[in-house]
Design a protein around this motif. Structure first.
Motif, short mmCIF file in Angstrom:
data_model
loop_
_atom_site.label_atom_id
_atom_site.label_comp_id
_atom_site.label_asym_id
_atom_site.label_seq_id
_atom_site.Cartn_x
_atom_site.Cartn_y
_atom_site.Cartn_z
N GLU A 132 0.94 -1.31 0.00
CA GLU A 132 0.01 0.02 0.13
C GLU A 132 0.97 1.20 -0.01
OE1 GLU A 132 -3.45 0.47 2.30
OE2 GLU A 132 -4.02 -1.74 2.29
N GLU A 133 2.15 1.41 0.79
CA GLU A 133 2.97 2.42 0.72
C GLU A 133 3.50 2.64 -0.56
OE1 GLU A 133 4.24 5.69 2.36
OE2 GLU A 133 2.72 4.36 3.29
N LEU A 134 3.83 1.43 -1.03
CA LEU A 134 4.51 1.60 -2.48
C LEU A 134 3.56 2.20 -3.61
CD1 LEU A 134 7.11 1.11 -4.21
CD2 LEU A 134 6.42 -0.99 -4.41
N ALA A 135 2.26 1.54 -3.41
CA ALA A 135 1.48 2.17 -4.42
C ALA A 135 1.07 3.44 -4.11
CB ALA A 135 -0.15 1.45 -4.26
N LYS A 136 1.07 3.96 -2.90
CA LYS A 136 1.11 5.37 -2.50
C LYS A 136 2.28 6.38 -3.21
CE LYS A 136 0.88 8.62 1.07
NZ LYS A 136 0.44 8.61 2.85
N LYS A 137 3.23 5.68 -2.91
CA LYS A 137 4.55 6.37 -3.62
C LYS A 137 4.54 6.63 -4.86
CE LYS A 137 9.65 6.04 -3.25
NZ LYS A 137 10.70 5.06 -2.92
N ARG A 138 3.98 5.64 -5.78
CA ARG A 138 3.80 5.57 -7.14
C ARG A 138 2.85 6.57 -7.42
NH1 ARG A 138 3.36 -1.13 -7.33
NH2 ARG A 138 5.95 -1.67 -7.48
N ALA A 139 1.62 6.91 -6.89
CA ALA A 139 0.84 7.71 -7.32
C ALA A 139 1.43 9.10 -6.99
CB ALA A 139 -0.60 7.53 -6.56
N GLN A 140 2.17 9.29 -5.91
CA GLN A 140 2.52 10.52 -5.63
C GLN A 140 3.70 10.92 -6.68
OE1 GLN A 140 3.95 9.68 -1.73
NE2 GLN A 140 2.23 10.82 -0.73
N MET A 141 4.56 9.99 -7.26
CA MET A 141 5.38 10.13 -8.12
C MET A 141 4.71 10.62 -9.64
SD MET A 141 8.58 10.14 -9.63
CE MET A 141 9.64 9.08 -8.59
N VAL A 142 3.82 10.22 -10.08
CA VAL A 142 2.87 10.61 -11.20
C VAL A 142 2.62 11.81 -10.89
CG1 VAL A 142 1.32 10.31 -12.50
CG2 VAL A 142 2.50 8.25 -11.91
N ARG A 143 2.02 12.43 -9.68
CA ARG A 143 1.42 13.58 -9.38
C ARG A 143 2.34 14.59 -9.51
NH1 ARG A 143 -0.48 14.87 -3.13
NH2 ARG A 143 1.63 14.42 -3.10
N GLU A 144 3.81 14.26 -9.03
CA GLU A 144 4.96 15.08 -8.87
C GLU A 144 5.50 15.42 -10.27
OE1 GLU A 144 7.72 13.34 -6.14
OE2 GLU A 144 6.54 13.58 -4.33
N VAL A 145 5.39 14.47 -11.22
CA VAL A 145 5.89 14.57 -12.38
C VAL A 145 4.91 15.79 -13.26
CG1 VAL A 145 6.34 13.60 -14.54
CG2 VAL A 145 7.24 12.25 -12.76
N LEU A 146 3.58 15.35 -13.06
CA LEU A 146 2.65 15.97 -13.64
C LEU A 146 2.78 17.74 -13.12
CD1 LEU A 146 -0.58 13.86 -13.56
CD2 LEU A 146 0.47 14.64 -15.57
N ALA A 147 2.78 17.69 -11.69
CA ALA A 147 3.09 19.27 -11.32
C ALA A 147 4.31 19.88 -11.79
CB ALA A 147 3.17 19.15 -9.69
N GLY A 148 5.42 19.05 -12.18
CA GLY A 148 6.75 19.52 -12.60
C GLY A 148 6.73 19.76 -13.85
N LEU A 149 5.62 19.46 -14.92
CA LEU A 149 5.21 19.50 -16.08
C LEU A 149 4.38 20.69 -16.16
CD1 LEU A 149 5.19 16.06 -17.80
CD2 LEU A 149 7.26 17.75 -17.87
N GLY A 150 4.33 21.45 -15.17
CA GLY A 150 3.43 22.56 -15.32
C GLY A 150 1.73 22.52 -14.92
#
Length: 182
Positions: A132-150
């Motif tokens: 569950e923690e890894l699934a959360k970390k993966r979702a946060q990674m996608v969110r951070e990449v999207l935020a980093g792309l504007g």
């Protein structure tokens, strides 16, 4: 005379080994290149541009399709029915090669006034709490990449699904889904 034959045999053996090594290297590069090409092709939607509209703007029509693929036990991306699925290798939160094309689809949807809903899932092997923690970390990674792309933070909604264990085989279960909602 025996010494000359021994040296010739050694030289011939060395040459054969060198040729075999070069052939294995070429085959390895071909397989590696083919594997990356298939991953990128899965994530790339068809886009067609039409003639300029009145006022000079070019209209772009996006054609999406459902593609059934066998997902290797590693990172990949698939767009099915408007949902972008980022698949992850076991124990990893690293995005797959070719993620840029899928992320561009999400960004385009957000720019069109939609909101990106990001949800993480995991497979059923190993410790459930760690998964569950890894699934959360993966979702946060996608969110951070999207935020980093504007993509503005208010346009990205990180939602924990009611059941975080993903459906399908283990490779399909280890995913982050990004749905565009109005």
């Amino acid at each position: 005379m025996n010494n000359d034959d021994s040296q010739q045999n050694f030289a011939l053996g060395f040459l054969v080994a060198l040729i075999a090594l070069v052939i294995m290297f070429v085959i390895g590069v071909a397989f590696w290149h083919k594997g990356l090409g298939a991953t990128a092709a899965q994530a790339k939607p068809a886009v067609a541009a039409s003639a300029p509209a009145p006022g000079g703007a070019v209209q772009v029509t996006e054609v999406t399709e459902t593609v059934t693929v066998v997902i290797p036990d590693g990172a990949s991306i698939r767009v099915v029915g408007g949902v972008v699925n980022f698949y992850f290798a076991t124990g990893s939160a690293d995005l797959a090669p070719g993620a840029a094309e899928a992320l561009a689809l999400v960004i385009k949807g957000v720019e069109g006034g939609r909101k990106a809903v990001v949800s993480g899932f995991h497979d059923t092997t190993g410790d459930a709490a760690v998964n569950e923690e890894l699934a959360k970390k993966r979702a946060q990674m996608v969110r951070e990449v999207l935020a980093g792309l504007g993509v503005p933070a208010e346009k990205i909604d990180l939602q924990k699904p009611a059941v975080t264990a993903g459906s399908g085989n283990n490779a399909e279960a280890r995913r982050v889904e990004v749905r565009l909602v109005d």
